[in-house]
Design an enzyme around this catalytic site. Sequence first.
Site, PDB file in Angstrom:
ATOM      1  N   ASP A 176     -13.122  27.211  -3.484  1.00  0.00           N
ATOM      2  CA  ASP A 176     -12.600  26.872  -4.808  1.00  0.00           C
ATOM      3  C   ASP A 176     -11.918  25.511  -4.840  1.00  0.00           C
ATOM      4  OD1 ASP A 176     -11.905  27.080  -7.448  1.00  0.00           O
ATOM      5  OD2 ASP A 176     -10.183  28.393  -7.108  1.00  0.00           O
ATOM      6  N   ASP A 234     -14.969  21.800 -10.368  1.00  0.00           N
ATOM      7  CA  ASP A 234     -14.490  23.118  -9.948  1.00  0.00           C
ATOM      8  C   ASP A 234     -15.627  23.977  -9.403  1.00  0.00           C
ATOM      9  OD1 ASP A 234     -13.174  25.456  -9.565  1.00  0.00           O
ATOM     10  OD2 ASP A 234     -12.606  25.763 -11.657  1.00  0.00           O
TER      11      ASP A 234
END
Length: 405
Positions: A61, A291
Amino acid sequence: MTLFSLLIVTAGSLAIAGAKPLSQPPRQLSSATTPLIATGYGTVFDAPVTIGNQTFMLLVDTGSSDTYVMQTGFTCINSTSNLVILEEDCEYSQETYHKSKTYRKIANEMFGVEYGAGLASGSMVYEEVSIGGITVKSQKTAIANDSNPMGDGVNSGLLGLAYPSITSAHPANHTDNSTYWYDRLVYNPLLFTMYEEGLIDSYFSLALAHTPQNASVTLGGYMTVGGLPPVDHSSHFSTVPVEITEGIPLWYTSGKKTQSYWSTTVKNVKYGASSSDKLTTNSTSFQAFIDSGNYVSYLPNEIIEPINALFSPPATYDSASGVYIVDCSANAPEFGITLGDQTFYHDGSDLIYQTGDGYCYSALASSDEVSLGGITLNIIGVPFLKSVVAVFDFGKNEMRFAKKY
Ligand SMILES: *[C@@H]1O[C@H](CO)[C@@H](O)[C@H](O)[C@H]1NC(C)=O
Ligand SMILES: *[C@@H]1O[C@H](CO)[C@@H](O)[C@H](O)[C@H]1NC(C)=O
Ligand SMILES: *[C@@H]1O[C@H](CO)[C@@H](O)[C@H](O)[C@H]1NC(C)=O
Ligand SMILES: *[C@@H]1O[C@H](CO)[C@@H](O)[C@H](O)[C@H]1NC(C)=O
Ligand SMILES: *[C@@H]1O[C@H](CO)[C@@H](O)[C@H](O)[C@H]1NC(C)=O
Ligand SMILES: *[C@@H]1O[C@H](CO)[C@@H](O)[C@H](O)[C@H]1NC(C)=O
Ligand SMILES: *[C@@H]1O[C@H](CO)[C@@H](O)[C@H](O)[C@H]1NC(C)=O
């Protein structure tokens, strides 16, 4: 800046190591590549990370900064009803953390994080953590004993790859789980520690794989810490600065104006029907962050609306889910994002996801859908990352992108 100034001097002395005897041997920078597993029909990407004496798959992440792993016997909580539900309903792997010999609890601190997908909390500990054989002996790490459902059947937690300012340790008396964006005890995430300890250069890179629409779990490409992934790519990298994220209030980063997410400015976007040579350019620049933990790219409504209408047949908005439903065999339009001196086009197949029960949806949705607490940010997620080699350099505060072949 202060965090890195010391290290830049160290790197400089490495360069002259041959010229002058050093009192200490130069540190050996290394790099490590780990293959990724893609789950959820090419939406989630997991990498193996060793914590204590166990190896877990953790969600990769770039949109958050803590590394957490679920503790054995954790409590799973339904995010709508707040009722305790079965552990397996959290959908994490059955591989959960138990204390190793290298575990040391940190007194007077706790872990508490709020993602778009839910909450997780627990304790902050020091543990030995490694990626691909590169080991930090004593890394601040979160062991979660409480979570909303956020697993994918394969991972046991998450590997946070963004900046220190959005880490989520708090004073131990911070028990209110609606205020995890406040009251941070900021610490260095795993890769920052690896850099500070002279184990790696100041960057990591991702090359996410183009995953077949119908493969629920498949190989997902590579993550490399301190180097470039082993995939063919153009030698031409676009370099863009990591900007201070506009739109998040100052309190979100403990009152400091500093890097948080991997944000930068998109110069323009280009799009058009795949059946036509004519592209429309929208030259209004906007800020967005990169992201890997978001499989939908959330962009300004004025951009994604015309693009979703250009699928053939068109994708249609579904207000219940906030995404655009599309025929699984639709033709996706051309869609390019300009970063630095290059426009990066998406692969049409990366713009259509399947749900697992025969339905499909577009990978592009409006950033209004992910507005949290009045904060609306544009997010460039997985569909973009599947077409590039992306380098995230926290020492230089820049990102570099090259087209994947
Ligand atoms: C969570 O609660 C909601 C509302 O009560 C319910 O519809 C849903 O099925 C629950 N989910 C799980 C995984 O228990
Ligand atoms: C968050 O706090 C509420 C209220 O105290 C509680 O009911 C809920 O279980 C908590 N959620 C999580 C994920 O810890
Ligand atoms: C890890 O260490 C703990 C504590 O020393 C021990 O009980 C456990 O068996 C070890 N687990 C593995 C997988 O080696
Ligand atoms: C979870 O961990 C926190 C912090 O260490 C602790 O206060 C809490 O009692 C633990 N909860 C459970 C259910 O084990
Ligand atoms: C936690 O403790 C600190 C120090 O005693 C105090 O300043 C703070 O107000 C407390 N916070 C909460 C949420 O109780
Ligand atoms: C996925 O689609 C490909 C190409 O249409 C086909 O060859 C393959 O059998 C399918 N796999 C599954 C698991 O349905
Ligand atoms: C271009 O995109 C911006 C948002 O970034 C939007 O406000 C504007 O309306 C768009 N322009 C056109 C001509 O679509």
